[in-house]
Every structure is written in C-alpha cells, then in structure tokens.
Design an enzyme around this catalytic site. Structure first.
Site, PDB file in Angstrom:
ATOM      1  N   PRO A 198      41.682  41.844  35.096  1.00  0.00           N
ATOM      2  CA  PRO A 198      40.456  41.745  34.279  1.00  0.00           C
ATOM      3  C   PRO A 198      40.074  40.291  33.986  1.00  0.00           C
ATOM      4  CG  PRO A 198      42.086  43.193  33.252  1.00  0.00           C
ATOM      5  CD  PRO A 198      42.773  42.486  34.370  1.00  0.00           C
ATOM      6  N   GLU A 199      38.800  40.003  34.175  1.00  0.00           N
ATOM      7  CA  GLU A 199      38.266  38.686  33.843  1.00  0.00           C
ATOM      8  C   GLU A 199      37.220  38.875  32.743  1.00  0.00           C
ATOM      9  OE1 GLU A 199      37.123  36.489  37.395  1.00  0.00           O
ATOM     10  OE2 GLU A 199      38.541  37.626  38.592  1.00  0.00           O
ATOM     11  N   LYS A 210      39.334  35.564  28.058  1.00  0.00           N
ATOM     12  CA  LYS A 210      39.766  36.907  28.470  1.00  0.00           C
ATOM     13  C   LYS A 210      40.518  37.610  27.344  1.00  0.00           C
ATOM     14  CE  LYS A 210      40.543  35.026  33.103  1.00  0.00           C
ATOM     15  NZ  LYS A 210      41.594  34.744  34.102  1.00  0.00           N
ATOM     16  N   ARG A 265      45.887  31.637  45.643  1.00  0.00           N
ATOM     17  CA  ARG A 265      44.972  32.767  45.419  1.00  0.00           C
ATOM     18  C   ARG A 265      44.064  32.979  46.628  1.00  0.00           C
ATOM     19  NH1 ARG A 265      44.550  33.578  39.931  1.00  0.00           N
ATOM     20  NH2 ARG A 265      43.958  35.670  40.599  1.00  0.00           N
TER      21      ARG A 265
END
Ligand code: ZN
Length: 302
Positions: free
Chosen positions: A2-3, A59, A279
C-alpha cells in the site's frame, strides 16, 4: 504494498464510519504489531477511547483519540484495515478451535481487532506481519516522530521550488529519489514509476540533473499519478483490499508499472523493466528522457 492512494482510500472510507465512535476494546493478537509495547498494555491504553478523527500522514494511518492521543498504524507490505459488521465478526478464540482450512483468510491473518461501541469491528489483517501500531500521547510526540518524514504531496508546501531544492545536487536516480520518504511522503514503487512516465523522465536520471521545467513536470506528475490511484480506489496487485474488503482497480489503469513488453500508450515504444535500488522499475526507453548530470553551477560574481 500500500502506498498513499491505497491508505487514503481506506481512510476516506473509514473516517465517516468510525468518527465519534468509542472503542469498546482493542485486542492485539500479535505481539509484533505493537512491539516493543506488550499487546495487553496497548489494548488497555486504548480501551474505552473515543475516535475523534481518522487521518493520514504519508503512508501512516492516524487514529486521533480523545485526550489528544493518536494511535498510528502502518500497513507495511500486506496489512489491511477492514470494517466488519458485528454479525460477521467471529470470536478469535472460537475461531482458533476450527481447523485451519475452515477459517477465512482474514481470520487466519488477523493481528488486531477493534470492537466498536455499536458492535462493529475493525480488523487489522496482515499475512506477512510487517504492519505495526504505536500510540502517541500528544501532538508534540507525534510531530517529533514524523520530524524526518517528507512533504505531503497534496499539501501547499509541495511546490516546484520545494521539490527543486530537495533534488538539487543529488546524484541518486530519480526513481530512488521519489522512494525516499524523507523527501516526498507516500510515494512508493508503483506511483514513482507512474509519475516518472507522466513527467517523461527516465528513472535513472540523476535527481540533481533536472532543469526547472523537469521539476515542474515531475511535481505535477506525482500529484496526477497519486490522484489517479485514489480515483481508482487504489491498486490491488497482491494483498491490498480497501476498508470494505474489496480490490481497487488502479492495476488495470497502470501506464507503465508491471506492463513490461507492452506498447507505450504515448509513443508506441515498448515498456522495459529494469531494477533500480533493488526495486522493479518500468518505463518507456523511447519517450522518457535520460538527463545527464549537470555541471556545478558557477556562482555569479558579486
Ligand atoms: Zn513511450
């Protein structure tokens, strides 16, 4: 993972549901969630508290309680915060007696649950167990805790000038720069890729190589990418669910993220995948400009 848009979606859904309600009790079922504070101690501190407001910073989910305290929660990789009606909520002690296969996924991954004064329950579920919570006793402690957290992308402080100042002199690739939570808060792997595509900037460009027009474009692109995510109710590539337990639809609208080998919607080129700072990074090598490192600016003579 989740961002900002996923957290914002959950907060917007929950806020009108829980505001003004009292937490009858908080049961922390996993010590990792509250550590280093023992589960019973966090539960006892929150039991009976009234929820004044639910908000977000980066976040983080901020549950403001009476007495000026704030319970801060972070979903980390696979956390979800889901509101359940009282009748579908099952006593976990009861649940444990069932065979593992007969229990719902949510029950098996339940880490903490808030029982509200009207019988509804708020469940923090988390298969990977990286999610966490901590209680701040007042606004000063909260401010101190977030002192190193970067600018909120939707705040008036997120100006081109502020972004340009953060990037000045930085040799880190733009992708890593955007993931740094001490610069811009809330942007993660998905929305960094989407923002760089929108700004037509190559993820490996050194952050400090941006000219003012690039900084302008990137600032607007960050906001646009995050807004698109919120409008779509977030992205559910893996575990993310909203506060009603439903998937978001942003994954169907990605411009580049996870779209390796597909056609670029802007130029018809082919989307590539590279690894930046560990990433996965998706971009169009054809229309995202790779900036060169800029020579140091000479000081004007006075
Ligand atoms: Zn392209």
């Amino acid at each position: 993972m989740p961002e900002l848009p996923e957290v914002e979606t959950v907060v917007r859904q929950l806020e009108p549901e829980v505001e003004g309600h009292r937490i009858e009790r908080l049961e922390v079922l996993d010590g990792r969630w509250s550590r280093p504070v023992p589960p019973e101690r966090l539960g006892a501190a929150v039991d009976g508290a009234k929820i004044e407001h639910l908000g977000r910073r980066g976040k983080y989910i901020l549950m403001e309680l009476d007495g000026g305290r704030t319970l801060v929660m972070h979903l980390r990789m696979t956390g979800n915060l889901i509101l359940r009606d009282g009748d579908e909520a099952i006593d976990p002690s009861e649940g444990r007696r069932l065979y593992e296969s007969e229990r719902s996924t949510e029950e098996r991954h339940l880490r903490a649950r808030f029982v509200l004064d009207d019988g509804r329950e708020l469940w923090f579920t988390d298969p990977r167990r990286f999610g966490e919570a901590f209680l701040m006793k007042d606004d000063d402690q909260l401010a101190e805790r977030f002192a190193k957290l970067g600018v909120e992308p939707f705040s008036p402080e997120f100006t081109p000038a502020a972004l340009g100042e953060m990037a000045a002199g930085r040799t880190a690739p733009l992708k890593s720069f955007l993931l740094d939570q001490s610069k811009v808060a809330g942007v993660g792997n998905i929305y960094a890729d989407e923002a760089l595509f929108r700004a037509e900037l190559h993820p490996l460009s050194p952050a400090g190589s941006m000219k003012p027009e690039h900084v302008d474009a990137l600032r607007n692109a960050v906001i646009a990418a995050l807004e698109a995510g919120i409008d779509a109710g977030g992205s559910s590539i893996d575990d993310y669910r909203d506060a009603r337990g439903e998937k978001g639809s942003m994954q169907d609208e990605f411009l580049v993220h996870t779209r390796e080998g597909e056609d670029c919607t802007r130029c018809g080129g082919t989307i590539s995948r590279i690894v930046v700072g560990g990433r996965s990074t998706y971009f169009c090598p054809n229309c995202q400009v790779r900036l060169r490192r800029r020579p140091k600016r000479k000081r004007a003579r006075s």
